[in-house]
Motif scaffolding. Sequence first.
Motif, PDB file in Angstrom:
ATOM      1  N   LEU A  34      -9.875   6.935   0.526  1.00 55.96           N
ATOM      2  CA  LEU A  34      -8.854   7.250   1.529  1.00 55.96           C
ATOM      3  C   LEU A  34      -8.582   6.089   2.484  1.00 55.96           C
ATOM      4  CD1 LEU A  34     -10.059  10.917   2.063  1.00 55.96           C
ATOM      5  CD2 LEU A  34      -7.924  10.203   0.960  1.00 55.96           C
TER       6      LEU A  34
ATOM      7  N   SER B  61       4.596   2.572   7.520  1.00 59.70           N
ATOM      8  CA  SER B  61       3.987   1.294   7.908  1.00 59.70           C
ATOM      9  C   SER B  61       4.377   0.931   9.333  1.00 59.70           C
ATOM     10  CB  SER B  61       4.448   0.171   6.970  1.00 59.70           C
ATOM     11  OG  SER B  61       4.239   0.554   5.637  1.00 59.70           O
TER      12      SER B  61
ATOM     13  N   ARG C 208      -6.214   9.661  -5.677  1.00 59.08           N
ATOM     14  CA  ARG C 208      -4.887   9.904  -6.216  1.00 59.08           C
ATOM     15  C   ARG C 208      -4.508   8.815  -7.232  1.00 59.08           C
ATOM     16  NH1 ARG C 208       0.382  10.173  -2.511  1.00 59.08           N
ATOM     17  NH2 ARG C 208      -0.723  11.853  -1.467  1.00 59.08           N
TER      18      ARG C 208
ATOM     19  N   GLY D 121       3.488  -0.521   3.322  1.00 57.43           N
ATOM     20  CA  GLY D 121       2.586   0.531   2.833  1.00 57.43           C
ATOM     21  C   GLY D 121       1.218   0.470   3.488  1.00 57.43           C
ATOM     22  N   PRO D 122       0.801   1.579   4.129  1.00 56.52           N
ATOM     23  CA  PRO D 122      -0.516   1.634   4.788  1.00 56.52           C
ATOM     24  C   PRO D 122      -1.671   1.484   3.793  1.00 56.52           C
ATOM     25  CG  PRO D 122       0.874   3.504   5.431  1.00 56.52           C
ATOM     26  CD  PRO D 122       1.579   2.806   4.327  1.00 56.52           C
ATOM     27  N   MET D 123      -2.812   1.017   4.296  1.00 58.50           N
ATOM     28  CA  MET D 123      -4.004   0.792   3.461  1.00 58.50           C
ATOM     29  C   MET D 123      -4.794   2.071   3.211  1.00 58.50           C
ATOM     30  SD  MET D 123      -4.107  -2.500   2.773  1.00 58.50           S
ATOM     31  CE  MET D 123      -2.377  -2.208   2.449  1.00 58.50           C
ATOM     32  N   GLY D 124      -4.503   3.115   4.002  1.00 58.88           N
ATOM     33  CA  GLY D 124      -5.229   4.364   3.857  1.00 58.88           C
ATOM     34  C   GLY D 124      -4.474   5.488   4.543  1.00 58.88           C
ATOM     35  N   VAL D 125      -5.127   6.638   4.636  1.00 54.74           N
ATOM     36  CA  VAL D 125      -4.522   7.791   5.301  1.00 54.74           C
ATOM     37  C   VAL D 125      -4.703   7.597   6.808  1.00 54.74           C
ATOM     38  CG1 VAL D 125      -4.492  10.325   5.427  1.00 54.74           C
ATOM     39  CG2 VAL D 125      -5.027   9.203   3.267  1.00 54.74           C
ATOM     40  N   PHE D 126      -3.911   6.663   7.344  1.00 54.22           N
ATOM     41  CA  PHE D 126      -4.095   6.219   8.741  1.00 54.22           C
ATOM     42  C   PHE D 126      -3.788   7.332   9.736  1.00 54.22           C
ATOM     43  CE2 PHE D 126       0.192   5.964  10.471  1.00 54.22           C
ATOM     44  CZ  PHE D 126       0.933   6.150   9.315  1.00 54.22           C
ATOM     45  N   GLU D 127      -3.104   8.396   9.259  1.00 62.04           N
ATOM     46  CA  GLU D 127      -2.776   9.523  10.146  1.00 62.04           C
ATOM     47  C   GLU D 127      -4.044  10.203  10.663  1.00 62.04           C
ATOM     48  OE1 GLU D 127      -1.606   9.037   7.048  1.00 62.04           O
ATOM     49  OE2 GLU D 127       0.529   9.495   6.908  1.00 62.04           O
TER      50      GLU D 127
ATOM     51  N   PHE E 175      -5.533   2.868  -6.604  1.00 62.73           N
ATOM     52  CA  PHE E 175      -6.366   3.613  -7.561  1.00 62.73           C
ATOM     53  C   PHE E 175      -5.729   3.710  -8.941  1.00 62.73           C
ATOM     54  CE2 PHE E 175      -7.612   4.900  -3.294  1.00 62.73           C
ATOM     55  CZ  PHE E 175      -8.888   4.353  -3.324  1.00 62.73           C
TER      56      PHE E 175
ATOM     57  N   GLY F  97       9.031  -0.096   6.167  1.00 64.52           N
ATOM     58  CA  GLY F  97       8.598   1.196   5.610  1.00 64.52           C
ATOM     59  C   GLY F  97       8.315   2.147   6.761  1.00 64.52           C
TER      60      GLY F  97
ATOM     61  N   GLY G 181      -4.210   1.361  -0.116  1.00 63.97           N
ATOM     62  CA  GLY G 181      -3.596   2.677  -0.163  1.00 63.97           C
ATOM     63  C   GLY G 181      -3.850   3.364  -1.492  1.00 63.97           C
TER      64      GLY G 181
ATOM     65  N   GLY H 145       0.846  -1.188   0.000  1.00 66.60           N
ATOM     66  CA  GLY H 145       0.000   0.000   0.000  1.00 66.60           C
ATOM     67  C   GLY H 145       0.874   1.226   0.000  1.00 66.60           C
ATOM     68  N   GLY H 146       0.346   2.316   0.533  1.00 71.34           N
ATOM     69  CA  GLY H 146       1.120   3.539   0.597  1.00 71.34           C
ATOM     70  C   GLY H 146       0.778   4.460  -0.535  1.00 71.34           C
ATOM     71  N   SER H 147       1.648   5.432  -0.733  1.00 70.78           N
ATOM     72  CA  SER H 147       1.228   6.523  -1.594  1.00 70.78           C
ATOM     73  C   SER H 147       1.392   6.270  -3.083  1.00 70.78           C
ATOM     74  CB  SER H 147       1.881   7.825  -1.169  1.00 70.78           C
ATOM     75  OG  SER H 147       3.232   7.634  -0.899  1.00 70.78           O
TER      76      SER H 147
HETATM   77  P1  ADP Z   1       5.919   3.495   3.817  1.00 72.34           P
HETATM   78  O1  ADP Z   1       6.600   4.697   4.428  1.00 72.34           O
HETATM   79  O2  ADP Z   1       5.435   2.539   4.840  1.00 72.34           O
HETATM   80  O3  ADP Z   1       6.730   2.854   2.723  1.00 72.34           O
HETATM   81  P2  ADP Z   1       4.482   5.152   1.950  1.00 72.34           P
HETATM   82  O4  ADP Z   1       5.384   6.300   2.251  1.00 72.34           O
HETATM   83  O5  ADP Z   1       4.565   4.532   0.611  1.00 72.34           O
HETATM   84  O6  ADP Z   1       4.584   4.040   3.094  1.00 72.34           O
HETATM   85  O7  ADP Z   1       2.960   5.640   2.090  1.00 72.34           O
HETATM   86  C1  ADP Z   1       2.455   6.185   3.251  1.00 72.34           C
HETATM   87  C2  ADP Z   1       1.553   7.341   2.962  1.00 72.34           C
HETATM   88  O8  ADP Z   1       0.520   6.971   2.044  1.00 72.34           O
HETATM   89  C3  ADP Z   1       0.831   7.806   4.207  1.00 72.34           C
HETATM   90  O9  ADP Z   1       1.246   9.125   4.484  1.00 72.34           O
HETATM   91  C4  ADP Z   1      -0.642   7.741   3.871  1.00 72.34           C
HETATM   92  O10 ADP Z   1      -1.383   8.839   4.348  1.00 72.34           O
HETATM   93  C5  ADP Z   1      -0.617   7.730   2.357  1.00 72.34           C
HETATM   94  N1  ADP Z   1      -1.818   7.102   1.805  1.00 72.34           N
HETATM   95  C6  ADP Z   1      -2.287   5.864   2.041  1.00 72.34           C
HETATM   96  N2  ADP Z   1      -3.450   5.651   1.405  1.00 72.34           N
HETATM   97  C7  ADP Z   1      -3.739   6.794   0.750  1.00 72.34           C
HETATM   98  C8  ADP Z   1      -4.832   7.209  -0.088  1.00 72.34           C
HETATM   99  N3  ADP Z   1      -5.833   6.379  -0.370  1.00 72.34           N
HETATM  100  N4  ADP Z   1      -4.789   8.458  -0.605  1.00 72.34           N
HETATM  101  C9  ADP Z   1      -3.756   9.294  -0.321  1.00 72.34           C
HETATM  102  N5  ADP Z   1      -2.710   8.962   0.459  1.00 72.34           N
HETATM  103  C10 ADP Z   1      -2.697   7.728   0.994  1.00 72.34           C
END
Ligand code: ADP
Length: 398
Positions: A295, A357, A243, A319-325, A229, A354, A225, A200-202
């Motif tokens: 999100l 994550s 995004r 990689g997070p599944m969403g904007v977990f913040e 999309f 990550g 994440g 996941g992630g950005s």
């Molecule tokens: P990691 O640091 O674990 O490798 P990333 O840096 O790739 O992870 O991604 C983390 C970021 O992705 C977080 O800041 C999170 O808010 C953002 N994110 C996750 N899902 C979405 C989403 N659906 N739309 C926009 N941003 C997202």
Amino acid sequence: MQKRTLDDIDVRDKRVLIRVDFNVPLAGSNTGPPSVADDARIRASLPTIRHVLDKDGKAILTSHLGRPGGQPNPDLSLACVADHLGTLIEERVRFSSNAVGDTVEEAINGMSDGSVMLLENTRFDSGEKANDESFAKALASLADVYVNDAFGTAHRAHASTAGVAEFVDVAVMGRLMEKEIKALTRVRDHPDHPMIAILGGSKVSDKLGAIRVLSETADRVLVGGAMSFTFLEALGREVGASRVEADRLDTAQSLYDAAEHAIMLPSDHVVADAPEAEASASVVEGDIPEDQMGLDIGPSTIETYRDALDGAATVVWNGPMGVFEHEPFAEGTMAIAHAVADATDDGAFSVVGGGDSVSALGQSGCTDRISHVSTGGGALLTFLEGGSLPGIDALSDA
Ligand code: ADP
Ligand code: MG
């Protein structure tokens, strides 16, 4: 190629230059000096530091912090990290306000065996990132032995991570580096199956290589994440204002086709009109309305992904599944953290890595239930892709 480790050398009476990853988040303060906001990376380096101190070596620590751009910057000084380390090891940690040079050499000559010194931020010198030979030699001149324990920067060929190793007699892996390589080699080269990867992630563009390799080795790749999309749009779904990386649609399509059903995508989403804590969120199945953005993964997706993780023998999550913040979009990531921890309790070997994550994992309270929590982001992805890590390649062969 096997590399030498601390077990292959005698550090007694030696000047041991240890490249640590003290690139930690700092908490600013208007009234006093900054302090360490999260010390996980410092604690991860303790086994190596303790080994050198216990064996009566002189531990000389070097690291970068942030992006000072080759210029001294008091806001990015490692001085507060020296204090923090001192409280962790209950020893005085000397701090050198220079990274290299005659004054540092003199200070090191005055160190007794079994003592520790931290050198100032290597990135205050433009020679660090340039892997400049004279900066690498200046670092090497401080050392009888070089130890690289900074897995998080092992994918960079910088002076303190790679260049320096050329100019010392012996260069070895530290304990953290050994532990990372062992765990990650296991999941990359000989994982037990079923193996489930969660990505996941950005951005898709950050993780293309990892998606490609993991969709070959893993039995399933669960995608969440923002990166989901770009896949969904490539497959012709409506993703609204989510995004999307428009220049990666073809790549996403071909990765998806090549994976032959290994890649799973979210079927429902938590959407809102903006990624903000106060946004009013709702759940949609399938297509996302034009003015909304995805999100977080929705409840049906959580259920499907949880089922996919049930009975896993190996799990890799980045990689997070969403904007977990933000609370309204955190549930998917928290549920996946718990599901990975549950799979681990049931016998899976799990790796989570990550920066974001690992921070989300901490938020879930499940960190201690994971087999291996990696300190790497970019280095982890590079390693999993089968790319070379200059910080390891530069070390002495076993
Ligand atoms: P990691 O640091 O674990 O490798 P990333 O840096 O790739 O992870 O991604 C983390 C970021 O992705 C977080 O800041 C999170 O808010 C953002 N994110 C996750 N899902 C979405 C989403 N659906 N739309 C926009 N941003 C997202
Ligand atoms: Mg990140």
